[in-house]
Design a protein around this motif. Structure first.
Motif, PDB file in Angstrom:
ATOM      1  N   ALA A 158       3.346 -36.657 -25.498  1.00 33.33           N
ATOM      2  CA  ALA A 158       3.269 -37.781 -24.573  1.00 33.33           C
ATOM      3  C   ALA A 158       3.425 -37.221 -23.172  1.00 33.33           C
ATOM      4  O   ALA A 158       3.975 -36.121 -22.985  1.00 33.33           O
ATOM      5  CB  ALA A 158       4.358 -38.795 -24.872  1.00 33.33           C
ATOM      6  N   TYR A 159       2.941 -37.949 -22.190  1.00 29.54           N
ATOM      7  CA  TYR A 159       3.052 -37.516 -20.800  1.00 29.54           C
ATOM      8  C   TYR A 159       3.819 -38.551 -20.004  1.00 29.54           C
ATOM      9  O   TYR A 159       3.548 -39.743 -20.086  1.00 29.54           O
ATOM     10  CB  TYR A 159       1.668 -37.300 -20.188  1.00 29.54           C
ATOM     11  CG  TYR A 159       0.983 -36.090 -20.742  1.00 29.54           C
ATOM     12  CD1 TYR A 159       1.143 -34.842 -20.153  1.00 29.54           C
ATOM     13  CD2 TYR A 159       0.198 -36.183 -21.882  1.00 29.54           C
ATOM     14  CE1 TYR A 159       0.525 -33.723 -20.679  1.00 29.54           C
ATOM     15  CE2 TYR A 159      -0.419 -35.066 -22.420  1.00 29.54           C
ATOM     16  CZ  TYR A 159      -0.247 -33.849 -21.810  1.00 29.54           C
ATOM     17  OH  TYR A 159      -0.852 -32.736 -22.341  1.00 29.54           O
TER      18      TYR A 159
ATOM     19  N   GLU B 223      10.148 -26.543 -13.784  1.00 33.20           N
ATOM     20  CA  GLU B 223      10.096 -26.679 -15.245  1.00 33.20           C
ATOM     21  C   GLU B 223      11.386 -26.170 -15.880  1.00 33.20           C
ATOM     22  O   GLU B 223      11.962 -26.829 -16.760  1.00 33.20           O
ATOM     23  CB  GLU B 223       8.897 -25.932 -15.805  1.00 33.20           C
ATOM     24  CG  GLU B 223       8.757 -26.055 -17.305  1.00 33.20           C
ATOM     25  CD  GLU B 223       7.510 -25.355 -17.839  1.00 33.20           C
ATOM     26  OE1 GLU B 223       7.639 -24.686 -18.882  1.00 33.20           O
ATOM     27  OE2 GLU B 223       6.433 -25.468 -17.224  1.00 33.20           O
ATOM     28  N   GLU B 224      11.850 -25.013 -15.448  1.00 35.24           N
ATOM     29  CA  GLU B 224      13.088 -24.451 -15.995  1.00 35.24           C
ATOM     30  C   GLU B 224      14.271 -25.380 -15.741  1.00 35.24           C
ATOM     31  O   GLU B 224      15.107 -25.601 -16.619  1.00 35.24           O
ATOM     32  CB  GLU B 224      13.370 -23.077 -15.396  1.00 35.24           C
ATOM     33  CG  GLU B 224      12.444 -21.991 -15.896  1.00 35.24           C
ATOM     34  CD  GLU B 224      12.640 -20.667 -15.176  1.00 35.24           C
ATOM     35  OE1 GLU B 224      13.476 -20.585 -14.242  1.00 35.24           O
ATOM     36  OE2 GLU B 224      11.932 -19.706 -15.534  1.00 35.24           O
ATOM     37  N   LYS B 225      14.337 -25.943 -14.538  1.00 37.00           N
ATOM     38  CA  LYS B 225      15.454 -26.827 -14.181  1.00 37.00           C
ATOM     39  C   LYS B 225      15.406 -28.114 -14.995  1.00 37.00           C
ATOM     40  O   LYS B 225      16.441 -28.589 -15.483  1.00 37.00           O
ATOM     41  CB  LYS B 225      15.425 -27.128 -12.677  1.00 37.00           C
ATOM     42  CG  LYS B 225      16.598 -27.938 -12.204  1.00 37.00           C
ATOM     43  CD  LYS B 225      17.902 -27.177 -12.385  1.00 37.00           C
ATOM     44  CE  LYS B 225      19.064 -27.914 -11.761  1.00 37.00           C
ATOM     45  NZ  LYS B 225      20.323 -27.197 -11.920  1.00 37.00           N
ATOM     46  N   VAL B 226      14.209 -28.691 -15.153  1.00 34.14           N
ATOM     47  CA  VAL B 226      14.059 -29.917 -15.940  1.00 34.14           C
ATOM     48  C   VAL B 226      14.491 -29.672 -17.386  1.00 34.14           C
ATOM     49  O   VAL B 226      15.236 -30.467 -17.964  1.00 34.14           O
ATOM     50  CB  VAL B 226      12.604 -30.439 -15.855  1.00 34.14           C
ATOM     51  CG1 VAL B 226      12.293 -31.436 -16.946  1.00 34.14           C
ATOM     52  CG2 VAL B 226      12.352 -31.051 -14.487  1.00 34.14           C
TER      53      VAL B 226
ATOM     54  N   LYS C 173       7.748 -29.781 -23.005  1.00 30.68           N
ATOM     55  CA  LYS C 173       7.019 -28.532 -23.267  1.00 30.68           C
ATOM     56  C   LYS C 173       6.515 -27.910 -21.979  1.00 30.68           C
ATOM     57  O   LYS C 173       6.571 -26.705 -21.794  1.00 30.68           O
ATOM     58  CB  LYS C 173       5.860 -28.789 -24.212  1.00 30.68           C
ATOM     59  CG  LYS C 173       5.088 -27.533 -24.568  1.00 30.68           C
ATOM     60  CD  LYS C 173       4.203 -27.752 -25.763  1.00 30.68           C
ATOM     61  CE  LYS C 173       3.467 -26.503 -26.142  1.00 30.68           C
ATOM     62  NZ  LYS C 173       4.312 -25.516 -26.784  1.00 30.68           N
ATOM     63  N   LYS C 174       6.043 -28.753 -21.050  1.00 32.79           N
ATOM     64  CA  LYS C 174       5.430 -28.240 -19.828  1.00 32.79           C
ATOM     65  C   LYS C 174       5.626 -29.230 -18.685  1.00 32.79           C
ATOM     66  O   LYS C 174       5.605 -30.430 -18.888  1.00 32.79           O
ATOM     67  CB  LYS C 174       3.930 -28.012 -20.080  1.00 32.79           C
ATOM     68  CG  LYS C 174       3.203 -27.264 -19.030  1.00 32.79           C
ATOM     69  CD  LYS C 174       3.483 -25.793 -19.140  1.00 32.79           C
ATOM     70  CE  LYS C 174       2.718 -25.053 -18.077  1.00 32.79           C
ATOM     71  NZ  LYS C 174       3.349 -23.824 -17.692  1.00 32.79           N
TER      72      LYS C 174
ATOM     73  N   ILE D  88       5.805 -34.140 -22.880  1.00 30.74           N
ATOM     74  CA  ILE D  88       6.926 -34.326 -23.794  1.00 30.74           C
ATOM     75  C   ILE D  88       6.486 -33.886 -25.185  1.00 30.74           C
ATOM     76  O   ILE D  88       5.430 -34.298 -25.666  1.00 30.74           O
ATOM     77  CB  ILE D  88       7.372 -35.798 -23.800  1.00 30.74           C
ATOM     78  CG1 ILE D  88       7.753 -36.221 -22.374  1.00 30.74           C
ATOM     79  CG2 ILE D  88       8.536 -36.008 -24.757  1.00 30.74           C
ATOM     80  CD1 ILE D  88       7.956 -37.710 -22.214  1.00 30.74           C
ATOM     81  N   GLU D  89       7.300 -33.052 -25.823  1.00 30.01           N
ATOM     82  CA  GLU D  89       6.932 -32.473 -27.118  1.00 30.01           C
ATOM     83  C   GLU D  89       6.761 -33.506 -28.221  1.00 30.01           C
ATOM     84  O   GLU D  89       5.947 -33.336 -29.102  1.00 30.01           O
ATOM     85  CB  GLU D  89       7.975 -31.440 -27.543  1.00 30.01           C
ATOM     86  CG  GLU D  89       7.927 -30.196 -26.687  1.00 30.01           C
ATOM     87  CD  GLU D  89       8.751 -29.074 -27.255  1.00 30.01           C
ATOM     88  OE1 GLU D  89       8.567 -28.744 -28.439  1.00 30.01           O
ATOM     89  OE2 GLU D  89       9.580 -28.537 -26.513  1.00 30.01           O
ATOM     90  N   ASP D  90       7.523 -34.569 -28.180  1.00 26.33           N
ATOM     91  CA  ASP D  90       7.459 -35.602 -29.216  1.00 26.33           C
ATOM     92  C   ASP D  90       7.436 -36.959 -28.524  1.00 26.33           C
ATOM     93  O   ASP D  90       8.351 -37.291 -27.771  1.00 26.33           O
ATOM     94  CB  ASP D  90       8.676 -35.484 -30.134  1.00 26.33           C
ATOM     95  CG  ASP D  90       8.630 -36.421 -31.325  1.00 26.33           C
ATOM     96  OD1 ASP D  90       7.817 -37.368 -31.313  1.00 26.33           O
ATOM     97  OD2 ASP D  90       9.413 -36.203 -32.259  1.00 26.33           O
TER      98      ASP D  90
END
Length: 126
Positions: free
Chosen positions: A23-24, A99-102, A116-117, A53-55
């Motif tokens: 999902a985005y 991305e790392e901080k999130v 994921k990204k 979002i991975e799931d």
């Protein structure tokens, strides 16, 4: 031979079904913030950020933490020098830092990174 083909098809179907569960989440409105300039003028950047979002079932969890994540992204961008904001490589570095901080914040809050990204889908600077 048949067993290996069946196994290959099973792996393919499994990877396709997993990929379709993404999902985005997009931050609305766009993020607008200042950054560090070498001159006395103020620099700003406007960007659109999407989280992969991975799931899909975690969408609401990510949405719940959106203010925290948005603030972290704004803080990271606000600390960047003009040279980094205006270069392609610098933007990639900023994206990686965000991305790392999130992922770190979501792990602290939920026990999992969930994302994921992180993608910058629009970037306008002055």
């Amino acid at each position: 031979m048949k067993a290996s083909i069946i196994l290959l098809l099973a792996l393919l179907v499994s990877s396709l079904s997993k990929a379709s569960n993404y999902a985005y989440f997009g931050f609305e409105p766009s993020i607008v913030t200042n950054y560090v300039t070498v001159q006395t003028k103020m620099g700003y950047v406007r960007l659109s950020v999407e989280l992969m979002i991975e799931d899909a079932s975690n969408y609401e969890v990510v949405e719940h933490h959106a203010p925290l994540l948005r603030d972290a992204i704004i803080n990271i961008i606000g600390q960047q020098p003009e040279s980094k904001v205006k270069s392609i490589n610098g933007r990639h570095e900023i994206q990686r830092l965000c991305e790392e901080k999130v992922k770190q914040l979501l792990t602290e809050e939920t026990g999992q990174p969930l994302v994921k990204k992180l993608l910058f889908t629009q970037w306008l600077d002055n």
